[in-house]
Design a protein around this motif. Sequence first.
Motif, PDB file in Angstrom:
ATOM      1  N   VAL A  99       0.836  -1.203   0.000  1.00 44.82           N
ATOM      2  CA  VAL A  99       0.000   0.000   0.000  1.00 44.82           C
ATOM      3  C   VAL A  99       0.870   1.252   0.000  1.00 44.82           C
ATOM      4  O   VAL A  99       0.614   2.212  -0.736  1.00 44.82           O
ATOM      5  N   THR A 100       1.922   1.252   0.812  1.00 47.33           N
ATOM      6  CA  THR A 100       2.825   2.402   0.871  1.00 47.33           C
ATOM      7  C   THR A 100       3.512   2.617  -0.468  1.00 47.33           C
ATOM      8  O   THR A 100       3.623   3.749  -0.943  1.00 47.33           O
ATOM      9  N   THR A 101       3.964   1.550  -1.097  1.00 52.90           N
ATOM     10  CA  THR A 101       4.624   1.655  -2.395  1.00 52.90           C
ATOM     11  C   THR A 101       3.672   2.212  -3.446  1.00 52.90           C
ATOM     12  O   THR A 101       4.036   3.100  -4.211  1.00 52.90           O
ATOM     13  N   VAL A 102       2.458   1.696  -3.483  1.00 46.12           N
ATOM     14  CA  VAL A 102       1.466   2.177  -4.455  1.00 46.12           C
ATOM     15  C   VAL A 102       1.156   3.650  -4.201  1.00 46.12           C
ATOM     16  O   VAL A 102       1.084   4.447  -5.139  1.00 46.12           O
ATOM     17  N   LYS A 103       1.005   4.031  -2.945  1.00 46.58           N
ATOM     18  CA  LYS A 103       0.711   5.422  -2.598  1.00 46.58           C
ATOM     19  C   LYS A 103       1.856   6.334  -3.019  1.00 46.58           C
ATOM     20  O   LYS A 103       1.639   7.392  -3.613  1.00 46.58           O
ATOM     21  N   ASP A 104       3.081   5.928  -2.723  1.00 42.09           N
ATOM     22  CA  ASP A 104       4.248   6.738  -3.088  1.00 42.09           C
ATOM     23  C   ASP A 104       4.377   6.880  -4.599  1.00 42.09           C
ATOM     24  O   ASP A 104       4.687   7.960  -5.107  1.00 42.09           O
ATOM     25  N   ASP A 105       4.132   5.785  -5.329  1.00 48.54           N
ATOM     26  CA  ASP A 105       4.193   5.833  -6.792  1.00 48.54           C
ATOM     27  C   ASP A 105       3.121   6.758  -7.356  1.00 48.54           C
ATOM     28  O   ASP A 105       3.381   7.536  -8.277  1.00 48.54           O
ATOM     29  N   ALA A 106       1.920   6.681  -6.795  1.00 50.58           N
ATOM     30  CA  ALA A 106       0.832   7.546  -7.264  1.00 50.58           C
ATOM     31  C   ALA A 106       1.141   9.009  -6.987  1.00 50.58           C
ATOM     32  O   ALA A 106       0.911   9.879  -7.837  1.00 50.58           O
ATOM     33  N   LEU A 107       1.687   9.297  -5.807  1.00 47.46           N
ATOM     34  CA  LEU A 107       2.032  10.674  -5.466  1.00 47.46           C
ATOM     35  C   LEU A 107       3.141  11.204  -6.366  1.00 47.46           C
ATOM     36  O   LEU A 107       3.083  12.349  -6.829  1.00 47.46           O
ATOM     37  N   GLN A 108       4.125  10.370  -6.670  1.00 48.49           N
ATOM     38  CA  GLN A 108       5.209  10.793  -7.553  1.00 48.49           C
ATOM     39  C   GLN A 108       4.687  11.050  -8.969  1.00 48.49           C
ATOM     40  O   GLN A 108       5.096  12.006  -9.623  1.00 48.49           O
ATOM     41  N   THR A 109       3.775  10.216  -9.425  1.00 49.40           N
ATOM     42  CA  THR A 109       3.174  10.422 -10.741  1.00 49.40           C
ATOM     43  C   THR A 109       2.411  11.738 -10.783  1.00 49.40           C
ATOM     44  O   THR A 109       2.521  12.497 -11.748  1.00 49.40           O
ATOM     45  N   LEU A 110       1.656  12.022  -9.717  1.00 46.08           N
ATOM     46  CA  LEU A 110       0.938  13.293  -9.648  1.00 46.08           C
ATOM     47  C   LEU A 110       1.896  14.472  -9.630  1.00 46.08           C
ATOM     48  O   LEU A 110       1.657  15.493 -10.276  1.00 46.08           O
ATOM     49  N   LYS A 111       2.994  14.346  -8.901  1.00 44.02           N
ATOM     50  CA  LYS A 111       3.990  15.423  -8.860  1.00 44.02           C
ATOM     51  C   LYS A 111       4.591  15.649 -10.244  1.00 44.02           C
ATOM     52  O   LYS A 111       4.782  16.787 -10.664  1.00 44.02           O
ATOM     53  N   ASP A 112       4.880  14.569 -10.957  1.00 39.25           N
ATOM     54  CA  ASP A 112       5.421  14.696 -12.305  1.00 39.25           C
ATOM     55  C   ASP A 112       4.421  15.390 -13.237  1.00 39.25           C
ATOM     56  O   ASP A 112       4.790  16.256 -14.027  1.00 39.25           O
ATOM     57  N   GLN A 113       3.145  15.010 -13.117  1.00 37.04           N
ATOM     58  CA  GLN A 113       2.112  15.650 -13.931  1.00 37.04           C
ATOM     59  C   GLN A 113       1.973  17.120 -13.563  1.00 37.04           C
ATOM     60  O   GLN A 113       1.760  17.967 -14.441  1.00 37.04           O
ATOM     61  N   ALA A 114       2.092  17.428 -12.276  1.00 38.11           N
ATOM     62  CA  ALA A 114       2.007  18.826 -11.838  1.00 38.11           C
ATOM     63  C   ALA A 114       3.167  19.634 -12.409  1.00 38.11           C
ATOM     64  O   ALA A 114       2.977  20.776 -12.844  1.00 38.11           O
ATOM     65  N   MET A 115       4.353  19.082 -12.413  1.00 37.19           N
ATOM     66  CA  MET A 115       5.509  19.779 -12.971  1.00 37.19           C
ATOM     67  C   MET A 115       5.314  20.036 -14.468  1.00 37.19           C
ATOM     68  O   MET A 115       5.613  21.130 -14.960  1.00 37.19           O
ATOM     69  N   ASN A 116       4.792  19.041 -15.187  1.00 39.58           N
ATOM     70  CA  ASN A 116       4.512  19.235 -16.613  1.00 39.58           C
ATOM     71  C   ASN A 116       3.443  20.300 -16.816  1.00 39.58           C
ATOM     72  O   ASN A 116       3.534  21.113 -17.735  1.00 39.58           O
ATOM     73  N   ALA A 117       2.431  20.290 -15.957  1.00 39.74           N
ATOM     74  CA  ALA A 117       1.371  21.300 -16.058  1.00 39.74           C
ATOM     75  C   ALA A 117       1.927  22.689 -15.771  1.00 39.74           C
ATOM     76  O   ALA A 117       1.510  23.663 -16.396  1.00 39.74           O
ATOM     77  N   MET A 118       2.878  22.779 -14.839  1.00 36.99           N
ATOM     78  CA  MET A 118       3.496  24.074 -14.544  1.00 36.99           C
ATOM     79  C   MET A 118       4.166  24.640 -15.787  1.00 36.99           C
ATOM     80  O   MET A 118       4.056  25.826 -16.086  1.00 36.99           O
ATOM     81  N   LEU A 119       4.859  23.794 -16.503  1.00 40.21           N
ATOM     82  CA  LEU A 119       5.553  24.241 -17.707  1.00 40.21           C
ATOM     83  C   LEU A 119       4.566  24.689 -18.788  1.00 40.21           C
ATOM     84  O   LEU A 119       4.795  25.682 -19.475  1.00 40.21           O
ATOM     85  N   LYS A 120       3.461  23.969 -18.921  1.00 37.03           N
ATOM     86  CA  LYS A 120       2.497  24.260 -19.978  1.00 37.03           C
ATOM     87  C   LYS A 120       1.552  25.402 -19.636  1.00 37.03           C
ATOM     88  O   LYS A 120       1.106  26.121 -20.522  1.00 37.03           O
TER      89      LYS A 120
END
Length: 145
Positions: A62-83
């Motif tokens: 559960v912790t691994t899945v949560k961390d992976d999901a949060l990292q994916t969201l952070k990556d998407q947020a960074m891409n959204a910041m650029l766009k």
Amino acid sequence: MSQEVIMKFLEENWMLLAVAVVVLFVVVSFLKTVLKWVLVIGIILGVAIYSGYTIDDLSKVVTTVKDDALQTLKDQAMNAMLKEAENAEFKQNDDGTYSIKTDNLEITGKAKEDKVKVSFRGVSLGEMSLNDATVKAFMEQATKK
């Protein structure tokens, strides 16, 4: 657990798993309350514990899945910041706080602090440093207007 162990368990306990899946479908179909999800979680935990997984193993997953999901969201947020930087709306408040909003992002912070709170599509991603190149570029672009 290795894939061999899992396959062996599935071969030996296929009947139990089939019954558990049928019970899950019945519970999800007929119950419309919180009790439904308590029963679903209980059945899944029961099968997992019976298969040899411990609560520690499940919590690690559960912790691994949560961390992976949060990292994916952070990556998407960074891409959204650029766009979305050119469409960002900067608002300075009287109390020294500020907010920057786009369609998908919201950044809030206080003047002269290194950390800002970032939300992406309504989900809080926690705090990020202003020293991060993407965050810094986003803020500079937003404050230019």
